[in-house]
Design a protein around this motif. Structure first.
Motif, PDB file in Angstrom:
ATOM      1  N   LEU A   1      -1.736 -24.982 -30.276  1.00 32.66           N
ATOM      2  CA  LEU A   1      -3.010 -25.141 -30.970  1.00 32.66           C
ATOM      3  C   LEU A   1      -2.818 -25.113 -32.487  1.00 32.66           C
ATOM      4  O   LEU A   1      -3.396 -25.934 -33.208  1.00 32.66           O
ATOM      5  CB  LEU A   1      -3.982 -24.044 -30.537  1.00 32.66           C
ATOM      6  CG  LEU A   1      -5.374 -24.109 -31.127  1.00 32.66           C
ATOM      7  CD1 LEU A   1      -6.067 -25.381 -30.678  1.00 32.66           C
ATOM      8  CD2 LEU A   1      -6.176 -22.902 -30.698  1.00 32.66           C
ATOM      9  N   ILE A   2      -1.988 -24.216 -32.970  1.00 28.00           N
ATOM     10  CA  ILE A   2      -1.713 -24.145 -34.408  1.00 28.00           C
ATOM     11  C   ILE A   2      -1.001 -25.417 -34.871  1.00 28.00           C
ATOM     12  O   ILE A   2      -1.314 -25.966 -35.933  1.00 28.00           O
ATOM     13  CB  ILE A   2      -0.900 -22.883 -34.742  1.00 28.00           C
ATOM     14  CG1 ILE A   2      -1.780 -21.648 -34.565  1.00 28.00           C
ATOM     15  CG2 ILE A   2      -0.326 -22.941 -36.149  1.00 28.00           C
ATOM     16  CD1 ILE A   2      -1.046 -20.341 -34.654  1.00 28.00           C
ATOM     17  N   PHE A   6       0.210 -17.370 -23.175  1.00 34.95           N
ATOM     18  CA  PHE A   6      -0.757 -17.403 -24.274  1.00 34.95           C
ATOM     19  C   PHE A   6      -0.105 -17.736 -25.615  1.00 34.95           C
ATOM     20  O   PHE A   6      -0.663 -18.536 -26.383  1.00 34.95           O
ATOM     21  CB  PHE A   6      -1.526 -16.080 -24.353  1.00 34.95           C
ATOM     22  CG  PHE A   6      -2.530 -16.047 -25.468  1.00 34.95           C
ATOM     23  CD1 PHE A   6      -3.685 -16.808 -25.393  1.00 34.95           C
ATOM     24  CD2 PHE A   6      -2.302 -15.284 -26.593  1.00 34.95           C
ATOM     25  CE1 PHE A   6      -4.599 -16.802 -26.418  1.00 34.95           C
ATOM     26  CE2 PHE A   6      -3.203 -15.260 -27.623  1.00 34.95           C
ATOM     27  CZ  PHE A   6      -4.373 -16.017 -27.535  1.00 34.95           C
ATOM     28  N   PRO A   7       1.080 -17.165 -25.945  1.00 38.59           N
ATOM     29  CA  PRO A   7       1.707 -17.550 -27.220  1.00 38.59           C
ATOM     30  C   PRO A   7       2.072 -19.034 -27.282  1.00 38.59           C
ATOM     31  O   PRO A   7       1.998 -19.647 -28.352  1.00 38.59           O
ATOM     32  CB  PRO A   7       2.962 -16.680 -27.289  1.00 38.59           C
ATOM     33  CG  PRO A   7       2.665 -15.513 -26.432  1.00 38.59           C
ATOM     34  CD  PRO A   7       1.784 -16.037 -25.333  1.00 38.59           C
ATOM     35  N   THR A   8       2.432 -19.617 -26.159  1.00 40.53           N
ATOM     36  CA  THR A   8       2.749 -21.047 -26.138  1.00 40.53           C
ATOM     37  C   THR A   8       1.508 -21.879 -26.424  1.00 40.53           C
ATOM     38  O   THR A   8       1.551 -22.830 -27.206  1.00 40.53           O
ATOM     39  CB  THR A   8       3.338 -21.437 -24.773  1.00 40.53           C
ATOM     40  OG1 THR A   8       4.468 -20.613 -24.507  1.00 40.53           O
ATOM     41  CG2 THR A   8       3.752 -22.889 -24.760  1.00 40.53           C
ATOM     42  N   ILE A   9       0.407 -21.527 -25.808  1.00 41.24           N
ATOM     43  CA  ILE A   9      -0.847 -22.241 -26.043  1.00 41.24           C
ATOM     44  C   ILE A   9      -1.295 -22.063 -27.486  1.00 41.24           C
ATOM     45  O   ILE A   9      -1.749 -23.012 -28.131  1.00 41.24           O
ATOM     46  CB  ILE A   9      -1.927 -21.766 -25.051  1.00 41.24           C
ATOM     47  CG1 ILE A   9      -1.540 -22.158 -23.635  1.00 41.24           C
ATOM     48  CG2 ILE A   9      -3.289 -22.335 -25.408  1.00 41.24           C
ATOM     49  CD1 ILE A   9      -2.399 -21.547 -22.565  1.00 41.24           C
ATOM     50  N   LEU A  10      -1.152 -20.856 -28.005  1.00 41.18           N
ATOM     51  CA  LEU A  10      -1.527 -20.583 -29.387  1.00 41.18           C
ATOM     52  C   LEU A  10      -0.654 -21.381 -30.358  1.00 41.18           C
ATOM     53  O   LEU A  10      -1.149 -21.945 -31.344  1.00 41.18           O
ATOM     54  CB  LEU A  10      -1.416 -19.087 -29.666  1.00 41.18           C
ATOM     55  CG  LEU A  10      -1.960 -18.604 -30.994  1.00 41.18           C
ATOM     56  CD1 LEU A  10      -3.457 -18.842 -31.073  1.00 41.18           C
ATOM     57  CD2 LEU A  10      -1.651 -17.131 -31.164  1.00 41.18           C
ATOM     58  N   ALA A  11       0.646 -21.455 -30.091  1.00 46.13           N
ATOM     59  CA  ALA A  11       1.556 -22.225 -30.952  1.00 46.13           C
ATOM     60  C   ALA A  11       1.206 -23.710 -30.913  1.00 46.13           C
ATOM     61  O   ALA A  11       1.218 -24.389 -31.946  1.00 46.13           O
ATOM     62  CB  ALA A  11       2.999 -22.007 -30.524  1.00 46.13           C
TER      63      ALA A  11
END
Length: 78
Positions: free
Chosen positions: A9-10, A2-7
């Motif tokens: 996306l940002i 999830f943090p990879t996807i969030l990064a």
């Protein structure tokens, strides 16, 4: 994961914002090319065990993808 996807996306949102911000410049495509070049250089030239370079490469590559999608969307919008 999830943090990879969030990064990513940002990073994509940041690239899209930068591309939208300079949309009036006739050389705005250079931003996308520069972001892609930096992202690919960081991803492919990262030494083994250097995860921080890979993370920065992911952010720059995601920013390039966001700028590319924003540029395509702006071209279709006109």
């Amino acid at each position: 994961m999830f943090p990879t996807i969030l990064a990513a996306l940002i990073g994509a949102l940041a690239g899209a914002f930068l591309r939208f911000d300079i949309r009036k410049d006739p050389r705005a495509w250079l931003l996308t090319a520069a972001l892609a070049a930096v992202g690919l250089a960081l991803l492919f030239l990262t030494p083994r065990g250097q995860e921080l370079c890979a993370i920065w490469g992911l952010l720059f590559a995601a920013a390039a993808a966001g700028a590319l999608l924003c540029g395509a969307g702006l071209r279709l919008y006109r």
